[in-house]
Design a protein around this motif. Structure first.
Motif, short mmCIF file in Angstrom:
data_model
loop_
_atom_site.label_atom_id
_atom_site.label_comp_id
_atom_site.label_asym_id
_atom_site.label_seq_id
_atom_site.Cartn_x
_atom_site.Cartn_y
_atom_site.Cartn_z
N PRO A 199 41.10 53.19 53.90
CA PRO A 199 41.99 53.97 53.03
C PRO A 199 43.10 53.13 52.41
O PRO A 199 43.44 53.32 51.24
N MET A 200 43.66 52.18 53.17
CA MET A 200 44.72 51.34 52.62
C MET A 200 44.20 50.44 51.50
O MET A 200 44.92 50.16 50.53
N ILE A 201 42.97 50.00 51.61
CA ILE A 201 42.37 49.19 50.53
C ILE A 201 42.21 50.03 49.27
O ILE A 201 42.51 49.59 48.15
N VAL A 202 41.73 51.28 49.44
CA VAL A 202 41.57 52.18 48.29
C VAL A 202 42.92 52.45 47.64
O VAL A 202 43.06 52.39 46.40
N VAL A 203 43.93 52.73 48.44
CA VAL A 203 45.25 53.03 47.91
C VAL A 203 45.83 51.80 47.21
O VAL A 203 46.43 51.91 46.13
N THR A 204 45.66 50.63 47.82
CA THR A 204 46.16 49.40 47.21
C THR A 204 45.51 49.15 45.85
O THR A 204 46.19 48.78 44.88
#
Length: 288
Positions: free
Chosen positions: A137-142
């Motif tokens: 999820p953090m990769i997607v948000v980034t």
């Protein structure tokens, strides 16, 4: 925005049930509320955390579509579709947290006086939790916020293609608010998740090597994040500041009103005269 409301609900979940039980455990120097409350408290904590992650991801995708693909936004995020997306987020959250009940990872940890996810029970599951519920999820948000920042810089430097819609100041402020929410979430939760990966690599040997103070600090820093979002909204969003002021003024006004009303009643009682003696009363007395 319905996604912001959904994120606020995720933050409130831990405040309603788990946090009071944790305070009770701290005051009693141990957990004495039984197995059922322990499981419910740990389940709701995990439910809140994963719900926050998925809601932050949903908000990032929403902002990305609104700013970078605004021509398609109204179709993608109609009122009906937005409700479906939020419903899907909570369904995925429930699916993600249920396996904990079967694997037995929800246990009481005396170091933090809390019933929570125990990283050393299953290495494979701990790695899966960290990867799919935090890193991905953090990769997607980034990715979403990087694309938005690129567009923002293009607008500022006036190198944006002419066919792209202009970015409104209000849209930029809302984007900055949610970007700060994401950054603080990543900072607060990264230490605990990295500790989980280290523990999962070799639970028997790595658990004793993790300093207790480091785990305690990372744990409480992670769950303190739930209290930060309301502060961020108040600092960065003018509408939230107005609502905060309106609520505070309403509460103070109500308090003063009730205080004045009670004083008026007391004054009226004190100042109330005794009934006058009528002629009838005098006649009755004389007759006796």
């Amino acid at each position: 925005n319905i996604f912001v409301v959904s994120l606020a609900v995720a933050d409130l979940v831990v405040a309603v049930y788990p946090y009071p039980l944790v305070l009770t455990s701290i005051f009693n120097n141990g957990w004495n509320l039984g197995y059922l409350h322990c499981q419910i408290s740990a389940f709701l904590m995990g439910f809140s955390v994963i719900g926050s992650v998925f809601n932050i991801t949903g908000i990032a995708i929403n902002r990305y579509c609104y700013i970078c693909h605004s021509l398609k936004y109204d179709k993608l995020y109609s009122n009906k579709n937005s409700l479906c997306y939020v419903f899907l987020i909570w369904i995925l959250t429930l699916i993600a947290i249920v396996p904990n009940l079967r694997i037995g990872t929800l246990q009481y940890d005396p170091r933090i006086y809390s019933c929570t996810f125990t990283q050393s029970v299953s290495s494979a599951y701990t790695i899966a939790v960290v990867v799919f519920h935090f890193i991905v999820p953090m990769i997607v948000v980034t990715f979403c916020y990087l694309r938005i920042w690129i567009l923002v810089l293009q607008v500022r430097w006036k190198v944006k293609p002419e066919n792209k819609p202009k970015l409104k100041p209000q849209d930029f402020r809302n984007f900055v608010t949610m970007f700060v929410v994401f950054v603080l979430f990543a900072i607060c939760w990264a230490p605990l998740n990295f500790i989980g990966l280290i523990v999962a690599s070799d639970p028997a040997n790595m658990v004793p090597r993790i300093p207790e103070w480091l785990f305690v600090v990372s744990y409480y820093m992670a769950y303190f994040n739930s209290c930060l979002n309301a502060i961020i909204y108040g600092l960065l969003n003018q509408n939230f500041r107005k609502e905060y002021r309106r609520i505070i003024v309403s509460l103070c006004t109500a308090k003063i009103f009730f205080a004045d009303s009670s004083n008026d009643i007391e004054d009226r009682i004190k100042c109330k005269r005794s009934p006058l003696i009528t002629n009838n009363n005098l006649i009755k007395v004389d007759s006796v």
